[in-house]
Design a protein around this motif. Structure first.
Motif, PDB file in Angstrom:
ATOM      1  N   HIS A   1       0.815  -1.207   0.000  1.00  0.00           N
ATOM      2  CA  HIS A   1       0.000   0.000   0.000  1.00  0.00           C
ATOM      3  C   HIS A   1       0.855   1.266   0.000  1.00  0.00           C
ATOM      4  O   HIS A   1       0.466   2.278  -0.600  1.00  0.00           O
ATOM      5  CB  HIS A   1      -0.973  -0.018   1.174  1.00  0.00           C
ATOM      6  N   LYS A   2       2.011   1.226   0.621  1.00  0.00           N
ATOM      7  CA  LYS A   2       2.911   2.380   0.555  1.00  0.00           C
ATOM      8  C   LYS A   2       3.382   2.604  -0.880  1.00  0.00           C
ATOM      9  O   LYS A   2       3.528   3.759  -1.325  1.00  0.00           O
ATOM     10  CB  LYS A   2       4.101   2.170   1.486  1.00  0.00           C
ATOM     11  N   GLU A   3       3.620   1.530  -1.604  1.00  0.00           N
ATOM     12  CA  GLU A   3       4.007   1.661  -3.016  1.00  0.00           C
ATOM     13  C   GLU A   3       2.890   2.291  -3.831  1.00  0.00           C
ATOM     14  O   GLU A   3       3.135   3.133  -4.704  1.00  0.00           O
ATOM     15  CB  GLU A   3       4.376   0.290  -3.587  1.00  0.00           C
ATOM     16  N   LEU A   4       1.630   1.915  -3.561  1.00  0.00           N
ATOM     17  CA  LEU A   4       0.501   2.516  -4.267  1.00  0.00           C
ATOM     18  C   LEU A   4       0.399   4.008  -3.970  1.00  0.00           C
ATOM     19  O   LEU A   4       0.168   4.819  -4.876  1.00  0.00           O
ATOM     20  CB  LEU A   4      -0.811   1.835  -3.871  1.00  0.00           C
ATOM     21  N   VAL A   5       0.563   4.373  -2.709  1.00  0.00           N
ATOM     22  CA  VAL A   5       0.496   5.785  -2.325  1.00  0.00           C
ATOM     23  C   VAL A   5       1.583   6.575  -3.044  1.00  0.00           C
ATOM     24  O   VAL A   5       1.328   7.644  -3.614  1.00  0.00           O
ATOM     25  CB  VAL A   5       0.631   5.934  -0.793  1.00  0.00           C
ATOM     26  N   ALA A   6       2.803   6.047  -3.039  1.00  0.00           N
ATOM     27  CA  ALA A   6       3.920   6.753  -3.671  1.00  0.00           C
ATOM     28  C   ALA A   6       3.714   6.895  -5.180  1.00  0.00           C
ATOM     29  O   ALA A   6       4.050   7.924  -5.773  1.00  0.00           O
ATOM     30  CB  ALA A   6       5.219   6.012  -3.382  1.00  0.00           C
ATOM     31  N   ALA A   7       3.139   5.854  -5.808  1.00  0.00           N
ATOM     32  CA  ALA A   7       2.955   5.873  -7.267  1.00  0.00           C
ATOM     33  C   ALA A   7       1.798   6.750  -7.701  1.00  0.00           C
ATOM     34  O   ALA A   7       1.690   7.080  -8.898  1.00  0.00           O
ATOM     35  CB  ALA A   7       2.742   4.448  -7.771  1.00  0.00           C
ATOM     36  N   SER A   8       0.928   7.151  -6.766  1.00  0.00           N
ATOM     37  CA  SER A   8      -0.303   7.858  -7.132  1.00  0.00           C
ATOM     38  C   SER A   8      -0.169   9.372  -7.107  1.00  0.00           C
ATOM     39  O   SER A   8      -1.024  10.084  -7.655  1.00  0.00           O
ATOM     40  CB  SER A   8      -1.446   7.429  -6.200  1.00  0.00           C
ATOM     41  N   GLY A   9       0.860   9.881  -6.458  1.00  0.00           N
ATOM     42  CA  GLY A   9       1.100  11.318  -6.473  1.00  0.00           C
ATOM     43  C   GLY A   9      -0.057  12.150  -5.942  1.00  0.00           C
ATOM     44  O   GLY A   9      -0.328  13.243  -6.455  1.00  0.00           O
ATOM     45  N   GLY A  10      -0.757  11.648  -4.930  1.00  0.00           N
ATOM     46  CA  GLY A  10      -1.831  12.413  -4.316  1.00  0.00           C
ATOM     47  C   GLY A  10      -3.137  12.402  -5.085  1.00  0.00           C
ATOM     48  O   GLY A  10      -4.031  13.198  -4.796  1.00  0.00           O
ATOM     49  N   THR A  11      -3.277  11.501  -6.052  1.00  0.00           N
ATOM     50  CA  THR A  11      -4.535  11.372  -6.790  1.00  0.00           C
ATOM     51  C   THR A  11      -5.235  10.079  -6.380  1.00  0.00           C
ATOM     52  O   THR A  11      -4.610   9.163  -5.839  1.00  0.00           O
ATOM     53  CB  THR A  11      -4.299  11.373  -8.310  1.00  0.00           C
TER      54      THR A  11
ATOM     55  N   THR B   1       0.593   6.661   7.653  1.00  0.00           N
ATOM     56  CA  THR B   1       0.474   7.027   6.239  1.00  0.00           C
ATOM     57  C   THR B   1      -0.989   6.943   5.814  1.00  0.00           C
ATOM     58  O   THR B   1      -1.588   5.868   5.895  1.00  0.00           O
ATOM     59  CB  THR B   1       1.304   6.078   5.351  1.00  0.00           C
ATOM     60  N   PRO B   2      -1.615   8.045   5.371  1.00  0.00           N
ATOM     61  CA  PRO B   2      -2.991   7.954   4.874  1.00  0.00           C
ATOM     62  C   PRO B   2      -3.013   7.152   3.570  1.00  0.00           C
ATOM     63  O   PRO B   2      -2.204   7.402   2.673  1.00  0.00           O
ATOM     64  CB  PRO B   2      -3.370   9.423   4.615  1.00  0.00           C
ATOM     65  N   PHE B   3      -3.914   6.162   3.480  1.00  0.00           N
ATOM     66  CA  PHE B   3      -3.943   5.401   2.230  1.00  0.00           C
ATOM     67  C   PHE B   3      -5.333   5.270   1.620  1.00  0.00           C
ATOM     68  O   PHE B   3      -5.461   4.832   0.475  1.00  0.00           O
ATOM     69  CB  PHE B   3      -3.294   4.019   2.407  1.00  0.00           C
ATOM     70  N   ALA B   4      -6.377   5.648   2.347  1.00  0.00           N
ATOM     71  CA  ALA B   4      -7.717   5.574   1.760  1.00  0.00           C
ATOM     72  C   ALA B   4      -8.681   6.391   2.621  1.00  0.00           C
ATOM     73  O   ALA B   4      -8.384   6.725   3.768  1.00  0.00           O
ATOM     74  CB  ALA B   4      -8.196   4.125   1.663  1.00  0.00           C
ATOM     75  N   TYR B   5      -9.839   6.695   2.003  1.00  0.00           N
ATOM     76  CA  TYR B   5     -10.895   7.430   2.705  1.00  0.00           C
ATOM     77  C   TYR B   5     -12.222   6.719   2.475  1.00  0.00           C
ATOM     78  O   TYR B   5     -12.518   6.286   1.354  1.00  0.00           O
ATOM     79  CB  TYR B   5     -10.996   8.864   2.196  1.00  0.00           C
ATOM     80  N   CYS B   6     -13.025   6.610   3.528  1.00  0.00           N
ATOM     81  CA  CYS B   6     -14.388   6.087   3.427  1.00  0.00           C
ATOM     82  C   CYS B   6     -15.345   7.263   3.323  1.00  0.00           C
ATOM     83  O   CYS B   6     -15.305   8.171   4.168  1.00  0.00           O
ATOM     84  CB  CYS B   6     -14.749   5.254   4.655  1.00  0.00           C
ATOM     85  N   LEU B   7     -16.206   7.241   2.322  1.00  0.00           N
ATOM     86  CA  LEU B   7     -17.229   8.273   2.151  1.00  0.00           C
ATOM     87  C   LEU B   7     -18.558   7.552   1.968  1.00  0.00           C
ATOM     88  O   LEU B   7     -18.828   6.994   0.903  1.00  0.00           O
ATOM     89  CB  LEU B   7     -16.937   9.144   0.923  1.00  0.00           C
TER      90      LEU B   7
ATOM     91  N   TYR C   1      -9.373   5.174  -2.992  1.00  0.00           N
ATOM     92  CA  TYR C   1      -8.017   4.640  -2.901  1.00  0.00           C
ATOM     93  C   TYR C   1      -7.041   5.450  -3.756  1.00  0.00           C
ATOM     94  O   TYR C   1      -7.458   6.173  -4.671  1.00  0.00           O
ATOM     95  CB  TYR C   1      -7.998   3.192  -3.411  1.00  0.00           C
ATOM     96  N   PRO C   2      -5.735   5.305  -3.522  1.00  0.00           N
ATOM     97  CA  PRO C   2      -4.758   5.915  -4.421  1.00  0.00           C
ATOM     98  C   PRO C   2      -5.008   5.465  -5.859  1.00  0.00           C
ATOM     99  O   PRO C   2      -5.387   4.314  -6.110  1.00  0.00           O
ATOM    100  CB  PRO C   2      -3.421   5.384  -3.888  1.00  0.00           C
ATOM    101  N   SER C   3      -4.818   6.373  -6.795  1.00  0.00           N
ATOM    102  CA  SER C   3      -5.203   6.109  -8.188  1.00  0.00           C
ATOM    103  C   SER C   3      -4.411   4.979  -8.826  1.00  0.00           C
ATOM    104  O   SER C   3      -4.840   4.417  -9.843  1.00  0.00           O
ATOM    105  CB  SER C   3      -5.049   7.381  -9.026  1.00  0.00           C
ATOM    106  N   ALA C   4      -3.271   4.617  -8.269  1.00  0.00           N
ATOM    107  CA  ALA C   4      -2.492   3.503  -8.813  1.00  0.00           C
ATOM    108  C   ALA C   4      -3.078   2.147  -8.451  1.00  0.00           C
ATOM    109  O   ALA C   4      -2.591   1.114  -8.929  1.00  0.00           O
ATOM    110  CB  ALA C   4      -1.042   3.581  -8.334  1.00  0.00           C
TER     111      ALA C   4
END
Length: 235
Positions: free
Chosen positions: A68-78, A179-185, A203-206
């Motif tokens: 999940h850290k890899e997904l966050v890093a690859a997503s660039g805040g999207t 590390t924030p990795f997702a939001y529930c809405l 989730y992170p866009s990656a």
């Protein structure tokens, strides 16, 4: 070539079961199997709950953290969303929101069994967290903390839908190192017969399609359980 054997391979095999003075088709046997699987899972969670379960899953949890850290890093805040909608009859969105506020207004379910048993892949609530879960996300075992998201990042808030005016929950999911990795809405609206409900995890866009689609199924199972719990409490 043995044509008889080839015919057996290409013919759909079905089974009827005769027991307890009745005949049952495979749909009923599937239902029995599901009940048995649920009983076994609940037993394992009770016997090996808490830190025992955390220790058993430690290597898989660590691997999930790295993924999940890899997904966050690859997503660039999207971000991208997994989204599941429900048409509910017999329970209003307002009543569902009140149930959520009573259960999880602090970010932690008051009745832990309602959280752990809402989905077969809810393994354990980490004993050191005030709110959180270890569950399967995208095929990876994931340990996360849950906290109320009073403010959403600019990249996340557009996923909210103003046509659903009743808020069930806005929550931040973060990894063990914060590390924030997702939001529930999760939102709802009242209807003449009950409610329309939309639940989403952003989730992170990656995140791959398989992860998004898998969690749509996860949300369907999880929230149907909670809707039933809320309906039972409202009676």
């Amino acid at each position: 070539m043995n044509t008889h054997t080839e015919a057996q391979r290409t013919t759909l095999v079905t089974v009827d079961v005769h027991t307890m003075g009745r005949t049952f088709d495979e749909t009923e046997v599937d239902r029995w199997e599901l009940k048995a699987a649920r009983r076994a899972l609940m037993n394992l969670k009770n016997v090996a709950g808490g830190q025992v379960m955390m220790d058993l899953l430690a290597e898989q949890i660590d691997a999930g953290d790295r993924y999940h850290k890899e997904l966050v890093a690859a997503s660039g805040g999207t971000f991208r969303e997994s989204r599941t909608e429900f048409t509910v009859r017999g329970l209003s969105g307002t009543d569902l929101a009140n149930w959520f506020a009573a259960q999880a207004g602090t970010g932690r379910f008051q009745d832990k069994s309602l959280l752990v048993n809402a989905h077969p892949e809810h393994y354990v609530e980490p004993p050191t967290y005030t709110g959180g879960m270890v569950e399967t996300i995208g095929g990876h075992l994931t340990r996360f903390k849950v906290s109320v998201a009073r403010e959403l990042p600019a990249a996340v808030s557009p996923f909210l839908d103003a046509s659903y005016p009743v808020t069930l929950m806005n929550a931040l999911l973060s990894l063990d190192d914060a590390t924030p990795f997702a939001y529930c809405l999760h939102q709802a609206r009242d209807t003449e017969t009950g409610a329309n409900v939309v639940v989403r995890v952003v989730y992170p866009s990656a995140a791959p399609d398989s992860m998004i689609e898998g969690h749509c199924e996860h949300l369907a199972i999880e929230f149907r359980s909670w809707i039933r719990n809320a309906a039972a409490a409202a009676r």
